[in-house]
Motif scaffolding. Structure first.
Motif, mmCIF file in Angstrom:
data_model
loop_
_atom_site.group_PDB
_atom_site.id
_atom_site.type_symbol
_atom_site.label_atom_id
_atom_site.label_comp_id
_atom_site.label_asym_id
_atom_site.label_seq_id
_atom_site.Cartn_x
_atom_site.Cartn_y
_atom_site.Cartn_z
ATOM 1 N N PRO A 3 0.662 -1.108 0.020
ATOM 2 C CA PRO A 3 -0.029 -0.067 0.037
ATOM 3 C C PRO A 3 0.815 1.366 -0.011
ATOM 4 C CG PRO A 3 -0.065 -1.011 2.082
ATOM 5 C CD PRO A 3 0.634 -1.913 1.341
ATOM 6 N N LEU A 4 2.043 1.315 0.546
ATOM 7 C CA LEU A 4 2.784 2.278 0.727
ATOM 8 C C LEU A 4 4.157 2.053 -0.013
ATOM 9 C CD1 LEU A 4 2.491 3.387 4.476
ATOM 10 C CD2 LEU A 4 1.058 4.091 2.366
ATOM 11 N N ALA A 35 2.971 9.911 7.574
ATOM 12 C CA ALA A 35 4.230 10.382 8.461
ATOM 13 C C ALA A 35 5.482 9.660 7.851
ATOM 14 C CB ALA A 35 4.103 10.113 9.889
ATOM 15 N N TRP A 36 6.635 10.124 8.351
ATOM 16 C CA TRP A 36 7.952 9.565 8.243
ATOM 17 C C TRP A 36 8.485 9.104 9.526
ATOM 18 C CZ3 TRP A 36 9.995 7.456 3.827
ATOM 19 C CH2 TRP A 36 9.461 7.786 2.656
ATOM 20 N N TYR A 37 8.954 7.963 9.524
ATOM 21 C CA TYR A 37 9.662 7.534 10.912
ATOM 22 C C TYR A 37 11.158 7.043 10.365
ATOM 23 C CZ TYR A 37 5.578 7.675 13.694
ATOM 24 O OH TYR A 37 4.485 8.145 14.452
ATOM 25 N N ARG A 38 12.109 7.062 11.235
ATOM 26 C CA ARG A 38 13.277 6.519 10.923
ATOM 27 C C ARG A 38 14.002 5.695 12.310
ATOM 28 N NH1 ARG A 38 17.464 11.551 11.090
ATOM 29 N NH2 ARG A 38 17.853 11.695 13.077
ATOM 30 N N THR A 94 11.155 4.947 7.175
ATOM 31 C CA THR A 94 9.910 4.245 6.861
ATOM 32 C C THR A 94 8.595 5.297 6.643
ATOM 33 O OG1 THR A 94 10.759 2.400 7.872
ATOM 34 C CG2 THR A 94 8.373 2.265 7.447
ATOM 35 N N CYS A 95 7.631 5.020 5.808
ATOM 36 C CA CYS A 95 6.770 5.783 5.667
ATOM 37 C C CYS A 95 5.387 5.102 6.352
ATOM 38 C CB CYS A 95 6.237 5.939 4.109
ATOM 39 S SG CYS A 95 4.709 6.874 3.646
ATOM 40 N N TRP A 113 2.559 0.729 6.899
ATOM 41 C CA TRP A 113 3.838 0.894 7.090
ATOM 42 C C TRP A 113 4.221 0.420 5.593
ATOM 43 C CZ3 TRP A 113 5.953 3.523 11.231
ATOM 44 C CH2 TRP A 113 5.329 3.555 12.078
ATOM 45 N N GLY A 114 5.255 1.429 5.093
ATOM 46 C CA GLY A 114 5.943 0.887 4.180
ATOM 47 C C GLY A 114 6.988 -0.045 4.235
#
Length: 123
Positions: A3-4, A35-38, A94-95, A113-114
């Motif tokens: 999905p992402l 959002a973006w996470y890392r 990660t998106c 989540w991507g």
């Protein structure tokens, strides 16, 4: 079907810039938040930046002077522009999307989540 879909990433030198993109066009429903996470070495997954369906955005204060978002939930795409990168920025980005899906007789909120994308900054 993923999905992402994240794109961008790769390797750069300290001080250079990089752009990431998250494509949520394959996602059904109404996107509430993107959002973006890392996850950098030695840390758990940390929040980087987000935008909601009203257009309100947030960037982690320590990164706000270097990182910026583009796109948004209505565009079903979220870009992350990262400037003046340093080695501490290396990690997996990660998106994320929170999506409201509704139909006849049901309503649900999914968190997506991507797969994550590697960013490597070398000195």
């Amino acid at each position: 079907q993923v999905p992402l879909v994240e794109s961008g990433g790769g390797s750069v030198q300290t001080g250079e810039s990089m752009g990431l993109s998250c494509d949520a066009s394959r996602t059904d429903g109404t996107i509430l938040i993107m959002a973006w996470y890392r996850q950098v070495i030695g840390h758990s997954r940390d929040f980087v930046a987000s935008v909601d369906s009203t257009g309100n955005s947030a960037v982690t204060p320590s990164l706000a002077h270097r990182f910026a978002l583009s796109g948004g939930t209505t565009k079903r795409s979220l870009g992350l522009q990262m400037n003046n990168l340093n080695t501490d920025d290396s990690g997996i980005y990660t998106c994320y999307a929170r999506v409201h899906i509704s139909g006849f007789g049901y309503s649900t909120v999914d968190e997506l989540w991507g797969q994550g994308i590697q960013v490597t900054v070398s000195s």
